[in-house]
Structures are given as structure tokens and as C-alpha cells.
Design an enzyme around this catalytic site. Structure first.
Site, PDB file in Angstrom:
ATOM      1  N   ASP A  98       0.854  -1.184   0.000  1.00 14.53           N
ATOM      2  CA  ASP A  98       0.000   0.000   0.000  1.00 14.53           C
ATOM      3  C   ASP A  98       0.891   1.236   0.000  1.00 14.53           C
ATOM      4  OD1 ASP A  98      -2.577   1.404   0.439  1.00 14.53           O
ATOM      5  OD2 ASP A  98      -3.186  -0.522   1.292  1.00 14.53           O
ATOM      6  N   ASP A 199      -3.248   4.557  -2.212  1.00 14.85           N
ATOM      7  CA  ASP A 199      -4.363   5.049  -1.411  1.00 14.85           C
ATOM      8  C   ASP A 199      -4.819   6.439  -1.879  1.00 14.85           C
ATOM      9  OD1 ASP A 199      -5.929   4.503   1.068  1.00 14.85           O
ATOM     10  OD2 ASP A 199      -4.999   6.363   1.743  1.00 14.85           O
ATOM     11  N   GLU A 257      -6.396   3.691  -5.871  1.00 19.93           N
ATOM     12  CA  GLU A 257      -7.712   3.773  -5.239  1.00 19.93           C
ATOM     13  C   GLU A 257      -8.236   5.176  -5.505  1.00 19.93           C
ATOM     14  OE1 GLU A 257      -9.976   3.599  -0.948  1.00 19.93           O
ATOM     15  OE2 GLU A 257      -8.218   4.816  -1.323  1.00 19.93           O
ATOM     16  N   HIS A 329     -11.057  -3.914   2.862  1.00 18.16           N
ATOM     17  CA  HIS A 329     -11.045  -3.655   4.302  1.00 18.16           C
ATOM     18  C   HIS A 329     -11.930  -2.474   4.691  1.00 18.16           C
ATOM     19  CE1 HIS A 329      -8.356  -0.884   2.451  1.00 18.16           C
ATOM     20  NE2 HIS A 329      -8.324  -0.157   3.543  1.00 18.16           N
ATOM     21  N   ASP A 330     -12.491  -1.761   3.720  1.00 20.38           N
ATOM     22  CA  ASP A 330     -13.374  -0.623   4.011  1.00 20.38           C
ATOM     23  C   ASP A 330     -14.846  -0.963   3.811  1.00 20.38           C
ATOM     24  OD1 ASP A 330     -11.164   1.060   4.426  1.00 20.38           O
ATOM     25  OD2 ASP A 330     -11.140   1.741   2.338  1.00 20.38           O
TER      26      ASP A 330
HETATM   27  O1  TEU Z   1      -9.941   4.829   1.770  1.00 23.92           O
HETATM   28  C1  TEU Z   1     -10.360   5.994   1.102  1.00 23.92           C
HETATM   29  C2  TEU Z   1     -11.749   6.268   1.208  1.00 23.92           C
HETATM   30  O2  TEU Z   1     -12.305   6.938   0.370  1.00 23.92           O
HETATM   31  C3  TEU Z   1     -12.408   5.692   2.407  1.00 23.92           C
HETATM   32  O3  TEU Z   1     -12.195   6.542   3.476  1.00 23.92           O
HETATM   33  C4  TEU Z   1     -13.788   5.539   2.178  1.00 23.92           C
HETATM   34  O4  TEU Z   1     -14.379   6.778   1.950  1.00 23.92           O
HETATM   35  C5  TEU Z   1     -14.434   4.948   3.366  1.00 23.92           C
HETATM   36  O5  TEU Z   1     -13.668   3.926   3.897  1.00 23.92           O
HETATM   37  C6  TEU Z   1     -15.715   4.370   2.946  1.00 23.92           C
HETATM   38  O6  TEU Z   1     -16.439   4.256   4.056  1.00 23.92           O
HETATM   39  C7  TEU Z   1      -8.588   4.673   1.957  1.00 23.92           C
HETATM   40  C8  TEU Z   1      -8.304   3.442   2.780  1.00 23.92           C
HETATM   41  O7  TEU Z   1      -8.726   2.306   2.063  1.00 23.92           O
HETATM   42  C9  TEU Z   1      -8.968   3.585   4.108  1.00 23.92           C
HETATM   43  O8  TEU Z   1      -8.827   2.435   4.889  1.00 23.92           O
HETATM   44  C10 TEU Z   1      -8.341   4.767   4.804  1.00 23.92           C
HETATM   45  O9  TEU Z   1      -9.026   5.023   5.992  1.00 23.92           O
HETATM   46  C11 TEU Z   1      -8.388   6.029   3.954  1.00 23.92           C
HETATM   47  O10 TEU Z   1      -7.997   5.796   2.594  1.00 23.92           O
HETATM   48  C12 TEU Z   1      -7.437   7.062   4.482  1.00 23.92           C
HETATM   49  O11 TEU Z   1      -6.122   6.656   4.255  1.00 23.92           O
END
Ligand code: TEU
Ligand code: CA
Length: 554
Positions: A98, A199, A257, A329-330
Site C-alpha cells: 500500500d 491510497d 484507489e 477492508h473498508d
Molecule cells: O480509503 C479511502 C476512502 O475513500 C475511504 O475513506 C472511504 O471513503 C471509506 O472507507 C468508505 O467508508 C482509503 C483506505 O482504504 C482507508 O482504509 C483509509 O481510511 C483512507 O484511505 C485514508 O487513508
């Protein structure tokens, strides 16, 4: 269209904190991952994406990086990392990491210096502004807090953080910042990794002047100003520079992403010459059940919408390449969100259906750990069991408005911790993940849903994934073949063709829990079923609830 290793293999995403704990402290680690590589190889996986493993105070579980070139102490050491990388390569797999460079931790040495004062040489590594009328420099909302600005009394200025206040945004306009980042990327490539997942990489360029956002304010009065921080022209300049400085001449890949990227603008990042990104993670499918107020405002998803999103992306990226995923993971667990998780027979059938649908589309599939055994959302009993900053902050703010019950309902369905509970390896204590209590609770269904049980059952979701991956791995037509949707107006069925030269495939998917009618004409009807989640079915008969058929024609 050129061939590439990253188009041909199936990726597996590992959330290291919850994958496998080797030393009994309740936290997954690098040695734990090494011990499970043979499992991934057995499954047919070609490449692994590791969520952040860098030194971090874990305000956002590793997405707040304190040192880009040190391994998080709980996860191991740089030597462990090098052993992991060698072990992955030894098995003929690849490893991507990442890259989190829209922001760092506020504990990163650069920020520690930066906040020392306006004259510090690191001041411009971050985005500092004076306040306006005694308040924030503009009306931008953050993803995790009401305002995207934090006041620093020492210098009487504010710094920008699109995520938590412990994740200050880096100032990409500063050429020194870019130099630092490119140097760091190159050193990781020199260590031998095969690529990066980047990210929120399309947020690195902010509109000059940082104007107020024009959308409707959220409940706290701030505005999601993505029109000023997402997909800015400067971002393309930075990505092209990164590509030249770090990627050219190496056999490595990157997947960005990219929230707020639409089918129309995605190709700008994915030029056929590969001048910016190789693939991107789009959010349109992940937003399918979000209402007007965002992800917590849950609306039911509709099959016709799902079909049009997936087909739309397949068509929009015909000249480039898709990433394919149901989860990460989100996101909540796909079988709970898009399938059925309250009936064992249908859980198994619908998880297989979802796998079939996604893995045979044109693009590179990313499987998120646990998806291959049909792990479900977790029945958390109260907020004290949560660990995720996004859910905790949302709950706190909603509770303050007297909306706790509604917020809790949304968190159970959409909270990020659903995907972050320990991997379920067997039916022993803590699901075989750790010898002691894990950092976050285990899903109570682990005695039945676990890898060991699934490996032993020929009809398991896991063995189906294995067969499906093997099918994709052995047929170039399923990798590089064209895509075309058929039966477009069918209210329940998603049906698409893949084809290369004379080999043609028809994928038939019943997205719903009700029987779906089917009437195929020649030549479809003469095909042969190569894989299905139900035995003894005919090519051309109605589909049972959540049935999936992979048909080969010619
Ligand atoms: O996620 C980016 C992002 O857009 C997320 O915050 C998303 O909006 C949210 O999870 C949806 O509910 C990335 C990573 O995957 C996430 O784990 C991080 O928290 C975020 O960036 C900040 O680095
Ligand atoms: Ca551990």
C-alpha cells in the site's frame, strides 16, 4: 492490448492485523502471513496486496504512517519483511504494498518539524493556511471529522486533513515532497516488491486557492468539496512524473484507489501507453446502496443498477483494464451485502454466485481475505467492540444528535470493522487466528465458517473459488476475451459473454433469491456447463435462487 502478469493473475488482499498471529499477542503479523502462503498458492492466487505494514500510531489502522521505511513493530521487522517477500517470490507469486502518500501521520518526522513554526524548512510539506473570520480557512468537510481543518495554536494557523486530524495532507505542490516520495517508492522497488496499491491517489492535487465547496453541507455544516480536491489537472501531472521517475524500466504495476472517479474520466488515468495508473479501484459499485446522505444512508441495491454499473465499467474500459472486487477492508462482507447470509444453504450458493459473477468479468480480480470462505458481517453488540475510527466518529456525532439507534443499525450493515475481524482458520479458540484474545472480536460463526472445515468439504465455497480461479487461470479467453452483456432487460438475471477467437463463454447469474426464467436460442442453448453452484442443471432451464452457470460455447 498488451499482455501483462498483473492482468493474468488473481490478487488476494491481506489485512495483516487480522490475517494470522504468529506470536500470540492477538495481532496478526508478517510471520503469520508467511505461514499461510502455501494456502494462498493452493488456492491459485498469483499476487498479494498487503494493507499498510509501516510504522504507525494506528489512528486509522496503518493509513497514518509515521515512517515509510520501517515495519510496524507489532507486525515484525524489515528482516521479516524481506523473508516474506522472498517466500512469496519462491512460490511464484508477487507482492504489492500500500502506498499512502496523500497524507502521513501527524507523528511523521516531517510533520513534527512542520508544525514547529512558519519558518521551519518542512513547513510547506503540509497545507497550512491562516483562518478566515476566526474560523476554518474554508468549508471543506473531512471523511472522518466534521471539518477538514485543525487549528494549531503555536503558529495561529490551520492544517488540512481530508481524513482524521492525525492524517495531515501532504503538499504535493512542493517539489521537495515529490522528491521524497519518489525516492521512497524507488527504494521499495529496489527491495524487490512488484507494485503498489495507491491510497486515494486521485486526491493528491488540490485546487489552487482552496475555494469553498459548492455542495449541500453535511449535518455538521461542512461540505464534501470533492470538486476541489479530487481529479484535479495537477494530479495527472504528478502521476505522470511519478510514473517516469519510479516505474519506467521496471516490471512493476500500480492500482490507484480513486474515489469520485466516473466511467467518463477513468480512461484519463488509464492511458493505453500506461503513463499514469494501470488499474483503478472505482467506487460506483460500492456506492450502489448509498442514499443521498452517503454511505450510512442505506438504500436497497437493485439488480438492474448493479448490471448497468458493471457493464458500464466493462464498456468504458474496453481499451484499458478493470479491477474487479466485491469487497476490501473498508467494505462490509459481500455475502451479507449482495447475497444471503441468514440461511446456510443460500449463504454457500450465493457466495459462489457472487464469485462467479466477478471473477469471470474482464479485468483483474481482487479477493479480500475471508471472502473465499464466505465470511459474513459480524454481529457486534455495542460500540465498545468497534475499533474503526470512521464508525466510532460517526456514532459519536450521530449520538450527539440523538440518532444513536439509527447510526448503530447503519454501522452493523456498513461499518468497516465487519471486514476486519480475524480470519477464520479453524474451529479452535479465536478461530485459530491467535493463541490469545485478538485485538478485535472474532465473528461467532467461526466454528462452522472456517478454512479447515471448508478445505475438507468438496462442496464448500472455498473449493468452488479454487475451481473458479483454476478455470480463469487456464483460459486466456476468460482473461483477455471480449465482454458483451446479453438479456440486458432481464430483471433478475445478469448474463454476459466472454470470447476470444473461437472460444466463447456465457456466464449466467441469478442475482436474486427467486427463480428466474431463461429461454436461450441457438447457439447459446447448445453450450456445455463447465462450472455451476448447483449440480445436475441444464444449460437452458430457469435458474434457481442465486444460481450461477458458466457455459462454454464452441
Ligand atoms: O480509503 C479511502 C476512502 O475513500 C475511504 O475513506 C472511504 O471513503 C471509506 O472507507 C468508505 O467508508 C482509503 C483506505 O482504504 C482507508 O482504509 C483509509 O481510511 C483512507 O484511505 C485514508 O487513508
Ligand atoms: Ca502477533
Amino acid at each position: 492490448m498488451t499482455n501483462a502478469w498483473w492482468k493474468e493473475c488473481v490478487f488476494y488482499q491481506i489485512y495483516p492485523r487480522s490475517f494470522m498471529d504468529s506470536n500470540g499477542d492477538g495481532i496478526g503479523d508478517l510471520n503469520g502471513i508467511i505461514s499461510k502462503l502455501d494456502y494462498l498458492k493452493w488456492l491459485g492466487i498469483g499476487a498479494i496486496w498487503l494493507n499498510p505494514v509501516y510504522d504507525s500510531p494506528n489512528d486509522d489502522m496503518g493509513y497514518d504512517i509515521r515512517d515509510y521505511e520501517k515495519i510496524m513493530t507489532e507486525f515484525g521487522t524489515m528482516m521479516d519483511f524481506e523473508r516474506l517477500l522472498a517466500a512469496v517470490h519462491q512460490r511464484g507469486m508477487r507482492l504489492i504494498m500500500d502506498l499512502v502518500v496523500n497524507h502521513s501521520s501527524d507523528e511523521h518526522a516531517w510533520f513534527v518539524e512542520s508544525r514547529k513554526g512558519k519558518d521551519n524548512p518542512y513547513r510547506d510539506y503540509y497545507i497550512w493556511r491562516p483562518g478566515k473570520n476566526g474560523g476554518e480557512p474554508n468549508n471543506w468537510a473531512s471523511f472522518f471529522t466534521p471539518s477538514a481543518w485543525k487549528y494549531d495554536p503555536a503558529s495561529d494557523e490551520w492544517y488540512l486533513h481530508l481524513f482524521s486530524e492525525k492524517q495531515p495532507d501532504l503538499n504535493w505542490e512542493n517539489p521537495q515532497v515529490r522528491e521524497e516520495v519518489f525516492g521512497m517508492i524507488n527504494r521499495w522497488f529496489d527491495r524487490g516488491i512488484d507494485g503498489f496499491r495507491m491510497d486515494v491517489i486521485n486526491l493528491i492535487g488540490k485546487k489552487p486557492g482552496l475555494p469553498d465547496g459548492g455542495k449541500a453541507p453535511n449535518a455538521s455544516g461542512y461540505v464534501m468539496a470533492d470538486e476541489h480536491f479530487a481529479n484535479q489537472p495537477k494530479t495527472h501531472v504528478y502521476l505522470q512524473e511519478m510514473r517516469k521517475r519510479c516505474f519506467d524500466g521496471r516490471d512493476v504495476m500500480c492500482v490507484g484507489e480513486t474515489p469520485f472517479v466516473t466511467q467518463e474520466i477513468a480512461p484519463d488515468y488509464l492511458t493505453p501507453e500506461g503513463t499514469e495508473l494501470d488499474m483503478l479501484f472505482q467506487f460506483e459499485l460500492m456506492d450502489i446502496d448509498s442514499g443521498a446522505y452517503g454511505k450510512w444512508d442505506i438504500v436497497p441495491w437493485r439488480p438492474e443498477k448493479l448490471k448497468s454499473i458493471l457493464s458500464g465499467w466493462q464498456d468504458a474500459l474496453r481499451d484499458s483494464w478493470n479491477s474487479l472486487f466485491w469487497a476490501n477492508h473498508d467494505q462490509p462482507r459481500p455475502v451479507s451485502r449482495f447475497g444471503c447470509d441468514d440461511n446456510e444453504e443460500l449463504r454457500v450458493r450465493s457466495a459462489k454466485m457472487l464469485a462467479t459473477l466477478m471473477l469471470l468479468l474482464r479485468g483483474t480480480p481482487f479477493i479480500y481475505q475471508g471472502e473465499e470462505i464466505g465470511m459474513t458481517n459480524t454481529p457486534f453488540s455495542d460500540p465498545s467492540e468497534l475499533r474503526d475510527i470512521e464508525s466510532l466518529r460517526f456514532y459519536e456525532i450521530a449520538a450527539g444528535r440523538g440518532e444513536a439507534a439509527q447510526a448503530w443499525h447503519s454501522i452493523l450493515a456498513k461499518g468497516r470493522d465487519n471486514a476486519r475481524t480475524p480470519m477464520q482458520w479453524d474451529d479452535s479458540a479465536n478461530a485459530g487466528f491467535s493463541a490469545s484474545a485478538p485485538w478485535i472480536r472474532v465473528n461467532p460463526n467461526y466454528p462452522t465458517i472456517n478454512v479447515q472445515a471448508a478445505q475438507a468439504d468438496p462442496n464448500s465455497i472455498l473449493n468452488y473459488y479454487r475451481a473458479l480461479i483454476a478455470l480463469r487461470n487456464s483460459h486466456p479467453s476468460l482473461i483477455y476475451g471480449d465482454y458483451a452483456e446479453i438479456l440486458n432487460d432481464h430483471p433478475q438475471l445478469y448474463a454476459y459473454m466472454r470470447g476470444l477467437n473461437d472460444v466463447k463463454w456465457l456466464i449466467l447469474i441469478n442475482l436474486t433469491g427467486e427463480q428466474a426464467s431463461l429461454e436461450l436460442s441457438a447457439p447459446f442453448a447448445e453450450g456445455q456447463i463447465m462450472l455451476s453452484n448447483l449440480d445436475g442443471r441444464l444449460v437452458n432451464e430457469d435458474l434457481l435462487p442465486y444460481e450461477a452457470r458458466v457455459v462454454r460455447i464452441g
